[in-house]
Design a protein around this motif. Structure first.
Motif, PDB file in Angstrom:
ATOM      1  N   SER A 159       0.826  -1.199   0.000  1.00 24.26           N
ATOM      2  CA  SER A 159       0.000   0.000   0.000  1.00 24.26           C
ATOM      3  C   SER A 159       0.871   1.263   0.000  1.00 24.26           C
ATOM      4  CB  SER A 159      -0.909   0.010   1.231  1.00 24.26           C
ATOM      5  OG  SER A 159      -1.503   1.272   1.405  1.00 24.26           O
ATOM      6  N   TRP A 189      -0.238   4.223   0.653  1.00 18.48           N
ATOM      7  CA  TRP A 189      -0.622   4.985   1.845  1.00 18.48           C
ATOM      8  C   TRP A 189       0.108   4.479   3.078  1.00 18.48           C
ATOM      9  CZ3 TRP A 189      -2.742   9.519   1.968  1.00 18.48           C
ATOM     10  CH2 TRP A 189      -3.555   9.938   0.919  1.00 18.48           C
ATOM     11  N   LEU A 198       2.481   6.752   5.426  1.00 16.26           N
ATOM     12  CA  LEU A 198       2.272   6.876   6.869  1.00 16.26           C
ATOM     13  C   LEU A 198       3.482   6.406   7.662  1.00 16.26           C
ATOM     14  CD1 LEU A 198      -1.438   5.680   7.168  1.00 16.26           C
ATOM     15  CD2 LEU A 198      -0.559   7.989   7.590  1.00 16.26           C
TER      16      LEU A 198
END
Length: 366
Positions: free
Chosen positions: A75, A77, A81
């Motif tokens: 991912s 994202w 993060l």
């Protein structure tokens, strides 16, 4: 294999380009003895991290086994993060390392250089990872896989390399978001207004949010408030702990002996006289002028020692524990011996003779 180890050739290429850029501008960017100390301390941290790799990773793996979430490594994202979280954790590690005696003793060698160039980026406290890794453990509990975390930490570390230079001026709007050389020059200063500022690794926004930001406004004096005055990497690494332990021994009460390690470096226990600290606005840099014979010896044997060490780092993961420990002992002797030769210590030739005698064994280990 670690991204940091794989990047070693790139570090030297960039240092060469910085030296060339300095020459073209008529500036002396590097001093040989300082570069020796910087590279030696960087190698020391990498050697110790290789030797204790399983121990350092163990706590993260243990917490990951009871993670709260399953985070996919594919991912985008998740990667964004993680990079943000790694930088946030680094900010707090870095801030605490400047605001506690324990953290500062581990981190201080990185700040001892009175120069500021790319070789200083490689200068690290050898035992600092034993302190810093604890700050990243929440990422394991959140569910970021160990291999993913290791990559993010390596990228965070690699970013910090380029900000250790005086040859890059301010970078306009980028100064508001990212850590730049101007920000990091402030961080390495021992001028009063600059102390304990700009702790970020990649993002300067943490310093702006938490009140530790300072812009570059006056000429920078590099180094620690109390100068190290040595180019011996072994002595430089031990000196902050020696100073701290000396203060602890002088402390009358047991409660204060324990509290000492978690108090700021400027704090002195009750009953212990604090030395006067003058404002640092300028001072001469520490110098040694080794003879041509010592320079030739350090150039030849020092480079050989570095090559053996790099070979060890590339093979470290596959070596047995006793071999790793034996190499670490030989490497410590190398730091002390070469540093002693550089500074003209009488005992240094004996140390060098002893460690060179067992060099074939170090080559086998490497």
């Amino acid at each position: 294999m670690s991204l940091i180890v794989l990047s070693i050739p790139l570090f030297f290429v960039l240092m060469g380009l910085e030296w060339l850029a300095g020459r073209l501008r008529g500036r002396r960017v590097f001093r040989g003895p300082d570069v020796f100390a910087n590279l030696s301390l960087g190698a020391a941290q990498t050697v110790f991290t290789t030797v204790a790799g399983g121990l350092l990773a163990g706590a993260y793996v243990l917490l990951y086994s009871v993670r709260l979430f399953d985070i996919p490594t594919s991912s985008a994202w998740a990667w964004a993060l993680l990079l943000l979280g790694t930088d946030f954790c680094y900010y707090w590690f870095h801030r605490v390392s400047h605001r506690t005696h324990l953290g500062w003793a581990a981190h201080a060698p990185h700040h001892q250089s009175e120069d500021f160039n790319l070789s200083v980026a490689l200068r690290q406290g050898p035992v600092q990872p034993f302190f810093s890794r604890a700050f990243y453990l929440p990422l394991a509990l959140l569910g970021f896989p160990p291999a993913m975390f290791a990559t993010a930490v390596a990228l965070n570390t690699l970013y910090q390399f380029w900000v250790h230079t005086e040859l890059i001026d301010r970078l306009g709007p980028l100064e508001w978001v990212f850590v730049t050389p101007s920000h990091h020059r402030v961080h390495h200063a021992c001028n009063g207004r600059y102390l304990d500022k700009n702790h970020g690794a990649m993002l300067i926004v943490w310093d702006r949010l938490f009140g530790t930001f300072e812009s570059e406004r006056e000429p920078v004096v590099y180094g620690t408030v109390k100068p190290a005055n040595t180019f011996n990497p072994l002595r430089a690494a031990w000196m902050p702990f020696q100073t701290a332990l000396s203060l602890v021994r002088q402390t009358p009460r047991l409660r204060d002996k324990l509290r000492f390690w978690f108090m700021p470096p400027g704090w002195h226990p009750p009953g212990v006289e604090a030395p006067p600290m003058d404002e640092v606005s300028s001072r001469p840099r520490f110098e040694v002028r080794p003879s041509h014979r010592r320079v030739l010896y350090l150039s030849g044997v020092g480079v050989l020692t570095l090559l053996v060490t790099v070979l060890f780092l590339f093979r470290g993961a596959s070596l047995a524990w006793p071999v790793k420990l034996a190499f670490a002992a030989w490497f410590l002797a190398s730091l002390g011996g070469l540093g002693g030769v550089l500074e003209g210590r009488r005992w240094a030739p004996w140390v060098e003779a002893s460690r060179i005698t067992v060099l074939p064994l170090a080559l086998l280990a490497g």
